[in-house]
Structure formats: C-alpha cells, structure tokens
Design a protein around this motif. Structure first.
Motif, PDB file in Angstrom:
ATOM      1  N   LYS A   1      13.778 -18.013 -32.841  1.00 33.60           N
ATOM      2  CA  LYS A   1      13.404 -19.306 -32.259  1.00 33.60           C
ATOM      3  C   LYS A   1      14.083 -19.543 -30.921  1.00 33.60           C
ATOM      4  CE  LYS A   1      12.517 -21.426 -36.770  1.00 33.60           C
ATOM      5  NZ  LYS A   1      12.971 -22.449 -37.754  1.00 33.60           N
ATOM      6  N   THR A   2      15.285 -18.995 -30.752  1.00 32.86           N
ATOM      7  CA  THR A   2      15.949 -19.080 -29.446  1.00 32.86           C
ATOM      8  C   THR A   2      15.749 -17.803 -28.639  1.00 32.86           C
ATOM      9  OG1 THR A   2      18.004 -18.343 -30.503  1.00 32.86           O
ATOM     10  CG2 THR A   2      17.718 -20.717 -30.173  1.00 32.86           C
ATOM     11  N   ASP A   3      15.886 -16.671 -29.304  1.00 30.45           N
ATOM     12  CA  ASP A   3      15.892 -15.401 -28.567  1.00 30.45           C
ATOM     13  C   ASP A   3      14.531 -15.044 -27.991  1.00 30.45           C
ATOM     14  OD1 ASP A   3      18.474 -15.383 -29.384  1.00 30.45           O
ATOM     15  OD2 ASP A   3      18.481 -13.313 -30.085  1.00 30.45           O
ATOM     16  N   LEU A   4      13.456 -15.395 -28.691  1.00 29.57           N
ATOM     17  CA  LEU A   4      12.124 -15.095 -28.167  1.00 29.57           C
ATOM     18  C   LEU A   4      11.840 -15.920 -26.909  1.00 29.57           C
ATOM     19  CD1 LEU A   4       9.672 -13.345 -28.641  1.00 29.57           C
ATOM     20  CD2 LEU A   4       8.688 -15.149 -30.064  1.00 29.57           C
ATOM     21  N   ILE A   5      12.300 -17.160 -26.908  1.00 29.32           N
ATOM     22  CA  ILE A   5      12.146 -17.993 -25.705  1.00 29.32           C
ATOM     23  C   ILE A   5      12.953 -17.404 -24.557  1.00 29.32           C
ATOM     24  CG2 ILE A   5      12.580 -20.277 -24.711  1.00 29.32           C
ATOM     25  CD1 ILE A   5      12.137 -21.446 -27.509  1.00 29.32           C
ATOM     26  N   ALA A   6      14.193 -16.994 -24.850  1.00 31.97           N
ATOM     27  CA  ALA A   6      15.033 -16.377 -23.817  1.00 31.97           C
ATOM     28  C   ALA A   6      14.388 -15.102 -23.284  1.00 31.97           C
ATOM     29  CB  ALA A   6      16.418 -16.066 -24.391  1.00 31.97           C
ATOM     30  N   PHE A   7      13.785 -14.324 -24.182  1.00 32.80           N
ATOM     31  CA  PHE A   7      13.095 -13.087 -23.781  1.00 32.80           C
ATOM     32  C   PHE A   7      11.916 -13.398 -22.866  1.00 32.80           C
ATOM     33  CE2 PHE A   7       9.600 -10.101 -24.580  1.00 32.80           C
ATOM     34  CZ  PHE A   7      10.199  -8.896 -24.249  1.00 32.80           C
ATOM     35  N   ILE A   8      11.123 -14.404 -23.208  1.00 29.66           N
ATOM     36  CA  ILE A   8       9.946 -14.760 -22.393  1.00 29.66           C
ATOM     37  C   ILE A   8      10.382 -15.255 -21.015  1.00 29.66           C
ATOM     38  CG2 ILE A   8       8.012 -16.373 -22.194  1.00 29.66           C
ATOM     39  CD1 ILE A   8       7.787 -16.217 -25.286  1.00 29.66           C
ATOM     40  N   ILE A   9      11.420 -16.083 -20.979  1.00 31.48           N
ATOM     41  CA  ILE A   9      11.928 -16.561 -19.684  1.00 31.48           C
ATOM     42  C   ILE A   9      12.394 -15.385 -18.837  1.00 31.48           C
ATOM     43  CG2 ILE A   9      13.747 -17.908 -18.553  1.00 31.48           C
ATOM     44  CD1 ILE A   9      13.648 -19.813 -20.976  1.00 31.48           C
ATOM     45  N   ALA A  10      13.116 -14.458 -19.462  1.00 30.08           N
ATOM     46  CA  ALA A  10      13.579 -13.268 -18.742  1.00 30.08           C
ATOM     47  C   ALA A  10      12.400 -12.453 -18.236  1.00 30.08           C
ATOM     48  CB  ALA A  10      14.462 -12.417 -19.654  1.00 30.08           C
ATOM     49  N   MET A  11      11.366 -12.303 -19.064  1.00 30.40           N
ATOM     50  CA  MET A  11      10.169 -11.554 -18.667  1.00 30.40           C
ATOM     51  C   MET A  11       9.528 -12.169 -17.420  1.00 30.40           C
ATOM     52  SD  MET A  11       7.913  -9.134 -19.358  1.00 30.40           S
ATOM     53  CE  MET A  11       8.018  -8.709 -21.096  1.00 30.40           C
ATOM     54  N   VAL A  12       9.390 -13.486 -17.418  1.00 30.79           N
ATOM     55  CA  VAL A  12       8.784 -14.172 -16.267  1.00 30.79           C
ATOM     56  C   VAL A  12       9.630 -13.960 -15.012  1.00 30.79           C
ATOM     57  CG1 VAL A  12       8.184 -16.428 -15.317  1.00 30.79           C
ATOM     58  CG2 VAL A  12       7.605 -15.889 -17.690  1.00 30.79           C
ATOM     59  N   LEU A  13      10.941 -14.096 -15.148  1.00 28.00           N
ATOM     60  CA  LEU A  13      11.832 -13.919 -13.994  1.00 28.00           C
ATOM     61  C   LEU A  13      11.758 -12.501 -13.449  1.00 28.00           C
ATOM     62  CD1 LEU A  13      14.948 -15.918 -15.291  1.00 28.00           C
ATOM     63  CD2 LEU A  13      13.398 -16.582 -13.444  1.00 28.00           C
ATOM     64  N   TYR A  14      11.751 -11.517 -14.339  1.00 29.54           N
ATOM     65  CA  TYR A  14      11.656 -10.120 -13.878  1.00 29.54           C
ATOM     66  C   TYR A  14      10.298  -9.849 -13.235  1.00 29.54           C
ATOM     67  CZ  TYR A  14      15.961  -9.084 -16.404  1.00 29.54           C
ATOM     68  OH  TYR A  14      17.259  -9.064 -16.835  1.00 29.54           O
ATOM     69  N   PHE A  15       9.259 -10.501 -13.745  1.00 35.15           N
ATOM     70  CA  PHE A  15       7.924 -10.317 -13.164  1.00 35.15           C
ATOM     71  C   PHE A  15       7.903 -10.812 -11.716  1.00 35.15           C
ATOM     72  CE2 PHE A  15       3.690 -12.081 -12.205  1.00 35.15           C
ATOM     73  CZ  PHE A  15       2.933 -10.926 -12.307  1.00 35.15           C
ATOM     74  N   PHE A  16       8.486 -11.984 -11.478  1.00 36.75           N
ATOM     75  CA  PHE A  16       8.478 -12.532 -10.116  1.00 36.75           C
ATOM     76  C   PHE A  16       9.414 -11.765  -9.184  1.00 36.75           C
ATOM     77  CE2 PHE A  16       6.586 -16.294 -12.168  1.00 36.75           C
ATOM     78  CZ  PHE A  16       5.533 -16.507 -11.282  1.00 36.75           C
ATOM     79  N   ILE A  17      10.532 -11.272  -9.712  1.00 34.55           N
ATOM     80  CA  ILE A  17      11.406 -10.428  -8.891  1.00 34.55           C
ATOM     81  C   ILE A  17      10.685  -9.137  -8.526  1.00 34.55           C
ATOM     82  CG2 ILE A  17      13.522  -9.043  -8.892  1.00 34.55           C
ATOM     83  CD1 ILE A  17      14.794 -11.182 -10.650  1.00 34.55           C
ATOM     84  N   GLY A  18       9.950  -8.577  -9.490  1.00 33.49           N
ATOM     85  CA  GLY A  18       9.214  -7.338  -9.244  1.00 33.49           C
ATOM     86  C   GLY A  18       8.108  -7.506  -8.220  1.00 33.49           C
ATOM     87  N   ARG A  19       7.491  -8.688  -8.195  1.00 38.67           N
ATOM     88  CA  ARG A  19       6.415  -8.942  -7.219  1.00 38.67           C
ATOM     89  C   ARG A  19       6.925  -8.895  -5.782  1.00 38.67           C
ATOM     90  NH1 ARG A  19       1.603 -11.544  -8.405  1.00 38.67           N
ATOM     91  NH2 ARG A  19       1.825 -12.845  -6.565  1.00 38.67           N
ATOM     92  N   SER A  20       8.212  -9.202  -5.623  1.00 41.45           N
ATOM     93  CA  SER A  20       8.777  -9.197  -4.270  1.00 41.45           C
ATOM     94  C   SER A  20       9.387  -7.850  -3.896  1.00 41.45           C
ATOM     95  CB  SER A  20       9.855 -10.284  -4.158  1.00 41.45           C
ATOM     96  OG  SER A  20      10.920 -10.024  -5.055  1.00 41.45           O
ATOM     97  N   ALA A  21       9.196  -6.836  -4.780  1.00 41.89           N
ATOM     98  CA  ALA A  21       9.752  -5.512  -4.504  1.00 41.89           C
ATOM     99  C   ALA A  21       9.133  -4.922  -3.249  1.00 41.89           C
ATOM    100  CB  ALA A  21       9.502  -4.580  -5.693  1.00 41.89           C
ATOM    101  N   GLU A  22       9.940  -4.154  -2.543  1.00 40.25           N
ATOM    102  CA  GLU A  22       9.469  -3.521  -1.311  1.00 40.25           C
ATOM    103  C   GLU A  22       8.390  -2.474  -1.629  1.00 40.25           C
ATOM    104  OE1 GLU A  22      12.760  -1.863   0.725  1.00 40.25           O
ATOM    105  OE2 GLU A  22      14.015  -3.654   0.498  1.00 40.25           O
TER     106      GLU A  22
END
Length: 463
Positions: free
Chosen positions: A197-218
């Motif tokens: 209930k907590t960890d899956l939310i934390a995982f999804i938030i992390a996934m979104v953050l990594y997705f947006f960081i990856g979009r800005s990759a060179e």
C-alpha cells in the motif's frame, strides 16, 4: 576486587543526546563537509566513544563485549560480501554480465532506460530476495549501459537501488521481509500485502520521475553502442548459454537455499563455463582472478575499465568499514545510549500516529548510528511493539514501518552496510546517488503520511 566487579555506569538521557550529536557532527563534518572516505571518520568516532566509555567507568571487558556483540550480526553479511566479490569476477569470466549488457543494448533505448532498469532490478530482487545480489550483477551491467547512453552514473545507480530495494521489500524470499514480519509476529504474506500500500505508490512515483529524467537524456551516439557491442563480442563469450548462472541463482533462491551456498554454486557454474569457453586458462589464473578480480583485455579502454572488477580483495574496503560501523554501533548499544533514548520516547507516545512516527524516526536513526540494516528493524521493533498493542494499532503497521524506514533506508547511509557495499560494487557513493534513489526516500515518507490515516481509523474503531 577485579575490574569486572564494578557497578555498570549509567549514562543519562541528556548525556546520551550530547554523545550522539557530537558523533553525528564528527561524521557529518568529515564525510560530507571534508568529503573524506567514511573509514577514518568512523574509526575516529569509534575510538573517541571507546575511550569515553573507559573514562565513564566501563571496564575493558565490557567495552570489548560491546564490540564483539556489535560485530557478530555482521558476520554472515560479511561472508555474503566476499561471495559477491567472487560472483562478480566469475560472472565476468563466464561472459554472463557482458551478455546482459550486449542484449540490453539491442532492446533498451535511452528514453526508457531508467524505467527499464527500475523494473528489471525489481523483478530480479523479487526472484532472488536479495538487493545486494541484484546490485552486484544487474547493477554493474546497467551502469555500463548507462555510461554509453550518456546517463549520469549516479542516476543509473539510483534506479538500480530503487528497484533492488523495492523488490527485496516485497519478496517472500527476502531476509528483511521475513524479519519484519517476524518482529511484528504476523503472517509474511499479510505483511507484504500491507506493505504494498505504501511501496507500490513509492515505486510508481519513482517510475514517473525516472521516465521524465530519461526524456531529457542527451542524444545517444549509436556508433559508440556499436563499438561497445563489438568489443564485448570480441572479448567475451556472448551467448544465451552464459545466462545459466543467473537462472541457477534465481532457481536456488526460489528453492529457499541460503545466499552463501547459492552464490558459491553460481560462481562454480560460471567458472566451469569460463573454462569451457577458454580451455587454456589455468587453475592458478582462475585462483588469482577469484582473489584479485577479473581483468578485461578487450583493448577497448571503456570496456576494460568497466569490466575489470570483482574478487575477494575488492570487498575488503567495504568489509573494513562495516566492521568499524558495527563496532561503533555495538558500543552505543552496550553503553545503553540508544536504549535510554528509545525508552524516553515511549513516555511521549500517546497516539497511533506518534507511535508510527517515532518508530520510523528510530529506525532511520539506528541506521545513521549503527549502520546495520537488521539492527534498524530489531531495536525499534522490540522497543515499540508493546506501544502498538497498548494503543490498539495493528502489528502489520509496525512491520511496514520497520521495512520502509529501516530496511530500504539503509542504502542511503554512506557508512551503512548497504551504502558501503554499493560504493564498493558500483563505485558510486551514497552522497552521489542519494538525490536519485527515489524509492528509499519516498517509502519512509509515505509510511509516516499513512500514519495520519491509520491514527484516525484506529481512534474511530476504539470509540
């Protein structure tokens, strides 16, 4: 009358607080401020605390007992560290890690690289039950791939760690999951279900953050990827067969075979495969590789720098730091400094939210002061178990708090067992990857936030 017959000195609350503040100031100033490697600051803190204990009247026998008691729980993790050093060297020799990299380049692009790292490391950690095994195998492969894709190694390490510790938290094979459930005296699968209930939310938030960081990759230099793949194929055995050691390790984990024999068998299979691929390699050369690590000779400087690692000696620096940190923690426990503070906090706990909040802070605090993952679950868990019962809070919330604020948070401590291991394996320090290790940061925060809702729910139920 001998030294052993003297009455054990009592260290009070205010004195304990002053000691801890001084120790944290020393560690923070030298490690963060002066950017020293943690070994010397931890050694200094340990020596100061040891002689302070003698000055306060503790016998040398008592002090040495504290050191031994502190180090004892770390013996098996230290053996595991040594076996991981062997595993990394042999998996390089067999071509296992290079094969993961080679095929990874064919299916993963820069834009989805970080989310893919998060997902793959999660799955491997769930299957193996071990964050450290995941970091030392998949982590090395992904770090090499990330470098070619122009992604900051600290960000890649953060994604590896997030996936590895999320997977370990929710794996039925995980030692921390079983320990947290055991302390709470609840069913393992009830613990994991509630933890999600907590960890899956934390995982999804992390996934979104990594997705947006990856979009800005060179933009990726495709020729560099081609060159890397060519070097890998020229210098290593690149074949699906080389993934057999991974399959064996996951199978043994599924069969609940302990980590040490599982890693040993995985290393033996890798050596056999390496010998099949290169019959000319002598047993003396294999012995030297197990001791000092694998040395890559592809001629490609980038590949050779990345894939020359592993071996027993590569883990000795991490083991030395762990011994020092555990010895320091053992003295803090032997002098009752941590216990005095935890006991005092019990007096202020009178609501469900407070017991969750204080348990979480205590677990994180033990990680800072002792640096050992299991201690961060055991000490607060045993201390606050009765407080949960007294306030009518279900034990499943105790086990979840311990897992989120104790187990995974350990990876963020530079002198902690996990942080030390990650530095020794990935060559990225906790201070570098900390801003990008989203899961270990978010999970404790969510646990505390959820504590507010649990408090309201418990109060309503008890009316």
């Amino acid at each position: 009358m001998t030294d052993n017959n003297k009455e054990t000195p009592k260290i009070g609350v205010m004195e304990s607080i002053i000691i801890l503040i001084l120790l944290l100031l020393i560690l923070g100033y030298l490690i963060i401020g002066k950017q020293l490697t943690p070994h010397v600051p931890i050694l200094l803190a340990f020596l100061l605390l040891m002689f302070y204990g003698k000055f306060r009247g503790f016998s040398w026998d008592t002090i040495f007992e504290g050191i031994i008691d502190g180090i004892s729980p770390g013996i098996i993790p230290i053996v595991i560290f040594m076996m991981i050093g062997v595993l990394v060297a042999t998996w390089l020799m067999s071509g296992t890690i290079p094969t993961i990299m080679y095929y990874g380049f064919q299916i993963i692009s820069a834009k989805i690289f970080l989310p893919a790292v998060l997902i793959v490391c999660t799955l491997v950690a769930i299957a193996s039950g071990s964050s450290l095994t995941t970091v030392s195998t998949m982590g090395i492969a992904f770090l090499g791939m990330g470098g070619i894709l122009n992604i900051n190694p600290a960000i890649t390490a953060g994604a590896v760690i997030s996936g590895a510790y999320f997977g370990e938290n929710i794996s039925p094979l995980s030692g921390t999951a079983n320990l947290a459930a055991g302390i709470g005296e609840i069913d393992l699968y009830d613990h994991i279900k509630n933890l999600l209930k907590t960890d899956l939310i934390a995982f999804i938030i992390a996934m979104v953050l990594y997705f947006f960081i990856g979009r800005s990759a060179e933009s990726v230099n495709l020729s560099a990827i081609t060159e890397m793949q060519t070097s890998l194929k020229a210098g290593f055995w690149i074949s699906p067969w080389t993934l057999l050691p991974v399959v064996l390790l996951l199978f043994l984990a599924w069969r609940k075979i302990p980590a040490v024999p599982s890693m040993m068998l995985g290393a033996v299979l890798a050596v056999i495969m390496g010998k099949i691929y290169n019959p000319g390699v002598t047993f003396k050369e294999i012995s030297n590789m197990i001791m000092s690590g694998y040395v890559s000779n592809t001629g490609d400087k980038a590949v050779d720098a990345l894939l020359s690692r592993g071996g027993l000696m590569s883990m000795m620096g991490a083991i030395a730091l762990i011994l020092l940190a555990l010895a320091l923690g053992g003295l803090l426990i032997k002098f009752n400094i941590i216990e005095v503070l935890i006991d005092r906090t019990k007096e202020a706990i009178n609501t469900p939210f407070k017991v969750i909040f204080v348990t979480a802070l205590s677990a994180m605090g033990v990680n800072f002061l002792v640096g050992e993952q299991f201690f961060s679950l055991i000490l607060p868990g045993e201390a606050f178990k009765k407080s949960f019962d007294r306030l009518g809070v279900d034990r499943k919330y105790l086990s979840r708090t311990l897992a989120d604020a104790g187990g995974s948070f350990n990876s963020l401590i530079p002198w902690g067992v996990s942080g030390t291991f990650i530095l020794g394996t990935l060559k990225v320090s906790a201070l570098e990857y900390l801003p990008y290790a989203f899961f270990p940061i978010i999970a404790p925060i969510l646990t505390i936030i959820f504590g507010v809702m649990i408090s309201k729910k418990t109060k309503a139920k008890n009316k």
